[in-house]
Motif scaffolding. Structure first.
Motif, PDB file in Angstrom:
ATOM      1  N   ALA A 145       0.832  -1.216   0.000  1.00  0.00           N
ATOM      2  CA  ALA A 145       0.000   0.000   0.000  1.00  0.00           C
ATOM      3  C   ALA A 145       0.863   1.262   0.000  1.00  0.00           C
ATOM      4  O   ALA A 145       1.833   1.366   0.752  1.00  0.00           O
ATOM      5  CB  ALA A 145      -0.908  -0.005   1.224  1.00  0.00           C
ATOM      6  N   ASN A 146       0.509   2.188  -0.858  1.00  0.00           N
ATOM      7  CA  ASN A 146       1.226   3.467  -0.932  1.00  0.00           C
ATOM      8  C   ASN A 146       0.380   4.472  -1.723  1.00  0.00           C
ATOM      9  O   ASN A 146       0.207   4.335  -2.932  1.00  0.00           O
ATOM     10  CB  ASN A 146       2.581   3.260  -1.624  1.00  0.00           C
ATOM     11  CG  ASN A 146       3.429   4.514  -1.599  1.00  0.00           C
ATOM     12  OD1 ASN A 146       2.916   5.629  -1.716  1.00  0.00           O
ATOM     13  ND2 ASN A 146       4.731   4.341  -1.446  1.00  0.00           N
ATOM     14  N   PRO A 147      -0.158   5.498  -1.029  1.00  0.00           N
ATOM     15  CA  PRO A 147      -1.031   6.455  -1.725  1.00  0.00           C
ATOM     16  C   PRO A 147      -0.303   7.269  -2.791  1.00  0.00           C
ATOM     17  O   PRO A 147      -0.930   7.779  -3.715  1.00  0.00           O
ATOM     18  CB  PRO A 147      -1.540   7.357  -0.595  1.00  0.00           C
ATOM     19  CG  PRO A 147      -0.578   7.193   0.522  1.00  0.00           C
ATOM     20  CD  PRO A 147      -0.017   5.808   0.403  1.00  0.00           C
ATOM     21  N   VAL A 148       1.030   7.408  -2.654  1.00  0.00           N
ATOM     22  CA  VAL A 148       1.770   8.217  -3.638  1.00  0.00           C
ATOM     23  C   VAL A 148       1.755   7.512  -4.999  1.00  0.00           C
ATOM     24  O   VAL A 148       1.466   8.126  -6.035  1.00  0.00           O
ATOM     25  CB  VAL A 148       3.220   8.485  -3.168  1.00  0.00           C
ATOM     26  CG1 VAL A 148       3.865   9.530  -4.070  1.00  0.00           C
ATOM     27  CG2 VAL A 148       3.250   8.939  -1.715  1.00  0.00           C
ATOM     28  N   GLY A 149       2.040   6.200  -4.976  1.00  0.00           N
ATOM     29  CA  GLY A 149       1.971   5.431  -6.220  1.00  0.00           C
ATOM     30  C   GLY A 149       0.560   5.434  -6.789  1.00  0.00           C
ATOM     31  O   GLY A 149       0.363   5.506  -8.011  1.00  0.00           O
ATOM     32  N   LEU A 197       6.453   2.087   3.173  1.00  0.00           N
ATOM     33  CA  LEU A 197       6.405   3.361   3.903  1.00  0.00           C
ATOM     34  C   LEU A 197       6.793   3.127   5.355  1.00  0.00           C
ATOM     35  O   LEU A 197       6.451   2.093   5.931  1.00  0.00           O
ATOM     36  CB  LEU A 197       4.983   3.934   3.856  1.00  0.00           C
ATOM     37  CG  LEU A 197       4.542   4.510   2.520  1.00  0.00           C
ATOM     38  CD1 LEU A 197       3.044   4.799   2.546  1.00  0.00           C
ATOM     39  CD2 LEU A 197       5.318   5.783   2.199  1.00  0.00           C
ATOM     40  N   PRO A 198       7.512   4.081   5.973  1.00  0.00           N
ATOM     41  CA  PRO A 198       7.814   3.925   7.401  1.00  0.00           C
ATOM     42  C   PRO A 198       6.521   3.974   8.220  1.00  0.00           C
ATOM     43  O   PRO A 198       5.512   4.505   7.761  1.00  0.00           O
ATOM     44  CB  PRO A 198       8.708   5.128   7.705  1.00  0.00           C
ATOM     45  CG  PRO A 198       8.511   6.086   6.590  1.00  0.00           C
ATOM     46  CD  PRO A 198       8.025   5.327   5.404  1.00  0.00           C
ATOM     47  N   LYS A 199       6.583   3.423   9.435  1.00  0.00           N
ATOM     48  CA  LYS A 199       5.393   3.430  10.302  1.00  0.00           C
ATOM     49  C   LYS A 199       5.057   4.854  10.736  1.00  0.00           C
ATOM     50  O   LYS A 199       3.908   5.200  11.000  1.00  0.00           O
ATOM     51  CB  LYS A 199       5.646   2.587  11.554  1.00  0.00           C
ATOM     52  CG  LYS A 199       5.799   1.106  11.261  1.00  0.00           C
ATOM     53  CD  LYS A 199       4.494   0.367  11.564  1.00  0.00           C
ATOM     54  CE  LYS A 199       4.580  -1.123  11.240  1.00  0.00           C
ATOM     55  NZ  LYS A 199       4.999  -1.429   9.872  1.00  0.00           N
ATOM     56  N   LEU A 224      -0.477   9.910   4.678  1.00  0.00           N
ATOM     57  CA  LEU A 224       0.818   9.367   5.091  1.00  0.00           C
ATOM     58  C   LEU A 224       0.951   9.463   6.614  1.00  0.00           C
ATOM     59  O   LEU A 224       0.316  10.313   7.241  1.00  0.00           O
ATOM     60  CB  LEU A 224       1.958  10.146   4.411  1.00  0.00           C
ATOM     61  CG  LEU A 224       2.116   9.877   2.897  1.00  0.00           C
ATOM     62  CD1 LEU A 224       3.085  10.862   2.274  1.00  0.00           C
ATOM     63  CD2 LEU A 224       2.570   8.445   2.645  1.00  0.00           C
ATOM     64  N   PRO A 225       1.816   8.614   7.218  1.00  0.00           N
ATOM     65  CA  PRO A 225       1.910   8.576   8.696  1.00  0.00           C
ATOM     66  C   PRO A 225       2.761   9.718   9.264  1.00  0.00           C
ATOM     67  O   PRO A 225       3.736   9.483   9.963  1.00  0.00           O
ATOM     68  CB  PRO A 225       2.551   7.207   8.954  1.00  0.00           C
ATOM     69  CG  PRO A 225       3.378   6.950   7.737  1.00  0.00           C
ATOM     70  CD  PRO A 225       2.649   7.576   6.585  1.00  0.00           C
ATOM     71  N   ILE A 226       2.395  10.955   8.938  1.00  0.00           N
ATOM     72  CA  ILE A 226       3.164  12.106   9.413  1.00  0.00           C
ATOM     73  C   ILE A 226       2.626  12.543  10.767  1.00  0.00           C
ATOM     74  O   ILE A 226       1.430  12.793  10.919  1.00  0.00           O
ATOM     75  CB  ILE A 226       3.088  13.245   8.384  1.00  0.00           C
ATOM     76  CG1 ILE A 226       3.792  12.756   7.122  1.00  0.00           C
ATOM     77  CG2 ILE A 226       3.708  14.536   8.925  1.00  0.00           C
ATOM     78  CD1 ILE A 226       3.784  13.661   5.980  1.00  0.00           C
ATOM     79  N   CYS A 432       3.203  14.105  -6.586  1.00  0.00           N
ATOM     80  CA  CYS A 432       3.646  12.753  -6.190  1.00  0.00           C
ATOM     81  C   CYS A 432       5.170  12.676  -6.154  1.00  0.00           C
ATOM     82  O   CYS A 432       5.751  12.096  -5.221  1.00  0.00           O
ATOM     83  CB  CYS A 432       3.132  11.708  -7.179  1.00  0.00           C
ATOM     84  SG  CYS A 432       1.350  11.483  -7.117  1.00  0.00           S
ATOM     85  N   MET A 433       5.821  13.259  -7.146  1.00  0.00           N
ATOM     86  CA  MET A 433       7.289  13.220  -7.178  1.00  0.00           C
ATOM     87  C   MET A 433       7.864  14.027  -6.017  1.00  0.00           C
ATOM     88  O   MET A 433       8.868  13.635  -5.416  1.00  0.00           O
ATOM     89  CB  MET A 433       7.799  13.749  -8.523  1.00  0.00           C
ATOM     90  CG  MET A 433       7.375  12.894  -9.714  1.00  0.00           C
ATOM     91  SD  MET A 433       8.299  13.248 -11.245  1.00  0.00           S
ATOM     92  CE  MET A 433       7.781  14.913 -11.629  1.00  0.00           C
ATOM     93  N   VAL A 434       7.227  15.161  -5.686  1.00  0.00           N
ATOM     94  CA  VAL A 434       7.681  15.993  -4.558  1.00  0.00           C
ATOM     95  C   VAL A 434       7.581  15.207  -3.248  1.00  0.00           C
ATOM     96  O   VAL A 434       8.533  15.133  -2.468  1.00  0.00           O
ATOM     97  CB  VAL A 434       6.844  17.295  -4.471  1.00  0.00           C
ATOM     98  CG1 VAL A 434       7.087  18.015  -3.147  1.00  0.00           C
ATOM     99  CG2 VAL A 434       7.155  18.216  -5.656  1.00  0.00           C
ATOM    100  N   VAL A 435       6.417  14.599  -3.025  1.00  0.00           N
ATOM    101  CA  VAL A 435       6.205  13.879  -1.766  1.00  0.00           C
ATOM    102  C   VAL A 435       7.125  12.657  -1.693  1.00  0.00           C
ATOM    103  O   VAL A 435       7.677  12.338  -0.631  1.00  0.00           O
ATOM    104  CB  VAL A 435       4.716  13.496  -1.606  1.00  0.00           C
ATOM    105  CG1 VAL A 435       4.515  12.576  -0.415  1.00  0.00           C
ATOM    106  CG2 VAL A 435       3.870  14.766  -1.454  1.00  0.00           C
ATOM    107  N   ALA A 436       7.342  11.989  -2.827  1.00  0.00           N
ATOM    108  CA  ALA A 436       8.243  10.827  -2.841  1.00  0.00           C
ATOM    109  C   ALA A 436       9.646  11.232  -2.410  1.00  0.00           C
ATOM    110  O   ALA A 436      10.278  10.550  -1.579  1.00  0.00           O
ATOM    111  CB  ALA A 436       8.281  10.196  -4.237  1.00  0.00           C
ATOM    112  N   GLN A 437      10.150  12.353  -2.933  1.00  0.00           N
ATOM    113  CA  GLN A 437      11.497  12.794  -2.558  1.00  0.00           C
ATOM    114  C   GLN A 437      11.556  13.204  -1.093  1.00  0.00           C
ATOM    115  O   GLN A 437      12.553  12.949  -0.417  1.00  0.00           O
ATOM    116  CB  GLN A 437      11.950  13.968  -3.450  1.00  0.00           C
ATOM    117  CG  GLN A 437      12.220  13.574  -4.899  1.00  0.00           C
ATOM    118  CD  GLN A 437      13.208  12.422  -5.020  1.00  0.00           C
ATOM    119  OE1 GLN A 437      14.236  12.394  -4.355  1.00  0.00           O
ATOM    120  NE2 GLN A 437      12.894  11.445  -5.859  1.00  0.00           N
ATOM    121  N   ALA A 438      10.499  13.837  -0.600  1.00  0.00           N
ATOM    122  CA  ALA A 438      10.470  14.255   0.805  1.00  0.00           C
ATOM    123  C   ALA A 438      10.443  13.039   1.727  1.00  0.00           C
ATOM    124  O   ALA A 438      11.194  12.979   2.715  1.00  0.00           O
ATOM    125  CB  ALA A 438       9.260  15.157   1.062  1.00  0.00           C
TER     126      ALA A 438
END
Ligand SMILES: [Zn+2]
Length: 494
Positions: A145-149, A197-199, A224-226, A432-438
């Protein structure tokens, strides 16, 4: 709702393609079907890609129908709720049964393809997006699972639908056939879904800009788990023209401050978010001694980028940028010798005289003769479109005619802003690319990106390229000692 204004940006984008988009004048009359397969829709990625697709499709065409196989009642209920929030042209239809052959474009979240129909299939796994508008079916492995993808895959799918609606000629961009692309590795044709994704992601973040890219960033941060604080800064309110490009908003948000609306959405998703409706300078003045270390940019102009860089000097800025169909991400680390935003985004060099000449129709060498009157010779030598304007002002001093012309041009430019070209799926993919890099940076993963990655959406991310870039010798960012002192005073570094 003003249909002309709300679809103005996608419409202007199609318009600019000219004869390369045969149906650019009539794509808003076409019909889209959104559907899917139960095995994929029951995964988190399938569900996300389906809902994101719905949120994107309503912005490029008012005629969207949703139909799912039996047993998908829960997802349909959710889709109906989303449709009511976001649809603005016309209500999304939920017919019991459909004949796919009656649609101009079909987007399916699944694995199977239908090459005899205008059919595009999408799904995702981890950071991997998959899309096929041709004869190649897709893998059904969607368990990571990954909302960015998922959002990236919905954006690619909406892009394929758009190509069909405007009848894009093949020379400008072919449909994608069985493409896989990692939005984290920024590379095509791998089956590697990338890390889970990290927890927990415990950082504080600033999102600069609440427009089309900012909407995509917020949609993802909400899922995301922020656990840190998320600030959003934007000085504008949503206008009707934003409906055609901003993933999350609906009619109820028009005239409200962008930062406030997006912060409310994050709070509803359980995040510690705060909206700041104002300038970056005012935002910085409101901070006490701790500035954000990581900034995600969704800005639409060069000055704002320079302002964020110059005021904040954070550890990392990840910047999303879009053109008509250009889609970009760039990473700006303070600790590395890579271009800052002032190095990378540069104003075209233009003198005040050339701007005044363009606005007034006077020759550039006449502008400096400020006290002389406008003459008949000035009228004769002016471009056709400016002759009437100057003819009515013969005998008046050049300086006053120039300031009137420049004021008129500023007002015209402001009106034209509603019709600026932009499409929602390009902005969503950039987000999506921005969040992936972050996420990559905050998780301590090695970065796949060397400063900047850019691609043409109509050709596909697999045709994208990286552009490494170092700091410029004459840029403000070379004053490292001064900036390090400033950063220390803002609780950064050390
Ligand atoms: Zn610089």
């Amino acid at each position: 709702m003003n249909k002309e204004l709300s679809y103005s940006r996608p419409q202007e984008t199609a318009e600019r393609l000219g004869d390369l988009a045969k149906d650019r004048h009539r794509f808003l009359d076409k019909k889209i079907l959104l559907t899917g397969e139960p095995e994929i829709l029951q995964t988190a990625n399938g569900r996300d890609a389906f809902i994101f697709s719905l949120q994107l499709l309503v912005r490029i065409c008012p005629n969207v129908s949703v139909a799912l196989p039996e047993g998908q009642e829960r997802l349909l209920t959710e889709a109906r709720e989303v449709a009511v929030q976001v649809a603005f042209g016309k209500a999304v239809e939920f017919p019991g049964s459909v004949n796919p052959a009656e649609f101009d474009a079909i987007l399916s979240v699944g694995t199977r393809i239908e090459p005899t129909l205008p059919w595009t299939t999408i799904n995702s796994n981890g950071w991997l997006t998959r899309v096929s508008s041709g004869g190649v079916s897709l893998s059904g492995e969607c368990s990571l699972a990954n909302p960015v993808g998922a959002l990236a895959t919905a954006a690619l799918g909406a892009g394929e639908v758009f190509k069909r609606l405007i009848a894009l000629v093949r020379e400008r961009g072919e449909l994608l056939n069985g493409l896989t692309f990692s939005v984290l590795a920024l590379a095509a044709n791998s089956n590697d879904p990338g890390p889970a994704l990290p927890k927990k992601i415990e950082s504080d973040l600033l999102v600069a800009g609440g427009g089309a890219i900012g909407n995509g960033i917020i949609a993802l941060l909400g899922r995301l788990p922020i656990t840190g604080k998320i600030d959003i800064v934007d000085r504008e309110e949503f206008g009707e023209e934003n409906l055609g490009t901003c993933l999350l908003i609906g009619s109820a948000h028009i005239t409200r401050p962008k930062a406030t609306v997006l912060a409310e959405m994050l709070k509803a998703a359980g995040k510690n978010a705060q909206g700041f409706h104002g300038s970056f300078a005012d935002y910085a003045a409101s901070l006490e001694d701790k500035y954000p270390a990581v900034v995600l940019n969704g800005l639409d102009n060069i000055d704002a980028r320079h302002e964020v860089q110059r005021i904040l000097w954070p550890d990392l800025i990840v910047d999303g940028a879009i053109g008509d169909f250009g889609c970009q991400v760039s990473s700006h680390f303070w600790a590395k010798n890579v271009a800052c935003l002032i190095c990378l985004f540069r104003h075209p060099v233009r003198s005040a005289d050339s701007v005044a000449a363009e606005a007034s129709g006077l020759a550039e060498d006449r502008i400096s003769h400020a006290d002389e009157p406008v003459s008949n010779a000035d009228v004769e030598s002016a471009p056709e479109a400016k002759k009437d304007f100057l003819r009515g002002r013969v005998g008046k001093p050049i300086c006053s005619v120039v300031s009137e012309a420049v004021a008129q041009k500023i007002a015209q430019d402001a009106r034209a802003r509603g019709f600026e070209p932009s499409v929602p799926f390009v902005a969503a993919f950039s987000a999506c690319m921005v969040v992936a890099q972050a996420v990559s940076y905050l998780s301590g993963w090695p970065s796949a990106l060397d400063t900047r990655f850019q691609f043409d959406f109509l050709r596909g991310p697999n045709r994208g390229e990286e552009y490494p870039q170092e700091r410029r010798a004459d840029c403000l960012c070379q004053r490292r000692k001064n900036i390090d002192r400033l950063r220390a005073a803002h609780g950064l570094g050390g």
